[in-house]
Motif scaffolding. Sequence first.
Motif, mmCIF file in Angstrom:
data_model
loop_
_atom_site.group_PDB
_atom_site.id
_atom_site.type_symbol
_atom_site.label_atom_id
_atom_site.label_comp_id
_atom_site.label_asym_id
_atom_site.label_seq_id
_atom_site.Cartn_x
_atom_site.Cartn_y
_atom_site.Cartn_z
ATOM 1 N N VAL A 102 -10.454 6.401 0.563
ATOM 2 C CA VAL A 102 -10.871 5.875 1.873
ATOM 3 C C VAL A 102 -11.718 6.867 2.664
ATOM 4 O O VAL A 102 -12.040 6.613 3.826
ATOM 5 N N LEU B 273 0.841 -1.190 0.000
ATOM 6 C CA LEU B 273 0.000 0.000 0.000
ATOM 7 C C LEU B 273 0.876 1.240 0.000
ATOM 8 O O LEU B 273 1.888 1.294 0.704
ATOM 9 N N THR C 92 -4.862 -0.550 7.951
ATOM 10 C CA THR C 92 -5.371 -1.422 6.888
ATOM 11 C C THR C 92 -4.468 -2.635 6.725
ATOM 12 O O THR C 92 -4.942 -3.764 6.553
ATOM 13 N N THR D 24 -12.348 -0.696 3.226
ATOM 14 C CA THR D 24 -11.148 -0.507 2.402
ATOM 15 C C THR D 24 -10.475 -1.849 2.122
ATOM 16 O O THR D 24 -10.087 -2.146 0.985
ATOM 17 N N LYS E 215 -2.892 3.674 6.066
ATOM 18 C CA LYS E 215 -2.145 2.548 5.490
ATOM 19 C C LYS E 215 -1.838 1.492 6.549
ATOM 20 O O LYS E 215 -2.040 0.294 6.321
ATOM 21 N N LEU F 120 -3.734 4.578 -1.687
ATOM 22 C CA LEU F 120 -4.867 5.046 -0.888
ATOM 23 C C LEU F 120 -4.888 6.574 -0.937
ATOM 24 O O LEU F 120 -3.848 7.223 -0.830
#
Length: 275
Positions: free
Chosen positions: A256, A149, A160, A264, A157, A196
Amino acid sequence: MQQNTITLHLVSEATGQTLDAVARACIAQFPNTDVRLRHWNLIRSRLQLRRVLRHIALDRGPVMSSLTDPALQADMEAGCVSLQVRLLDVLDNAVTFLSEETGETATRHPGGQYIMDENYYQRIEAMHYVLAHDDGQETDDLNEADLVLVGVSRVSKTPTCFYLANRGIKAANVPLVMGIEPPPSLFTLKRPVIGLTIDPQTLIEIRRTRLSQMMPNSRHADPSADYAYIDLEKVQEELRWARRLCRHHNWPVIDVTRRSIEETSASILDLIAPQ
């Protein structure tokens, strides 16, 4: 509209995670009711169940149960009838349904989903990987990741990646910082790279909160001191630059702004799923 208040008792033979997730998903559909959850986990004996029923008698409210032992189920039902509180067994219908479809009798094993099998150790390994590759660390071996990511600071980040690790996904994350070249290994990966992004104003509010938490007692605690980090024009420029970088390298981007970490992650899993 006046808000109702109820106590919802969750009774489980295992950790209660499944039951809690089901309850919270349902509660979210009733915004005008304040539901206070009482968790009763690892209930595996009649003695423990009697203690739970005594507490329910003192704080009356409906009961959601995921008990699998038939004897405990029967005692739970009898206790709720006696207390005149409603009971919903959230697993029974599903277990009966699958038993009818498979022709196999359910084992009724408490916490049967929590076993130390290959998937369990895969999740542990993924968690270790995330810890070692968080925020641009150890970028020389990113090809060992299942995915990477990228994004500017505070676009979620790290959380997630940890959520994905709990699904057995080894996810690294690399911050994108204007004026600093990303690690060269990022551009030669044979693994998916996903960007993202987020609404600028939302990002500013997140960053303001973060700055206040980092410097609660400092005379520089005023977030405005970090001008570029939270200035709208600068943040917009930063996000546009990151999007251009992702577009240049054909990295898909997920916004997001109005997504939970779970949503997500679901979008990421869809992107990397075999076509």
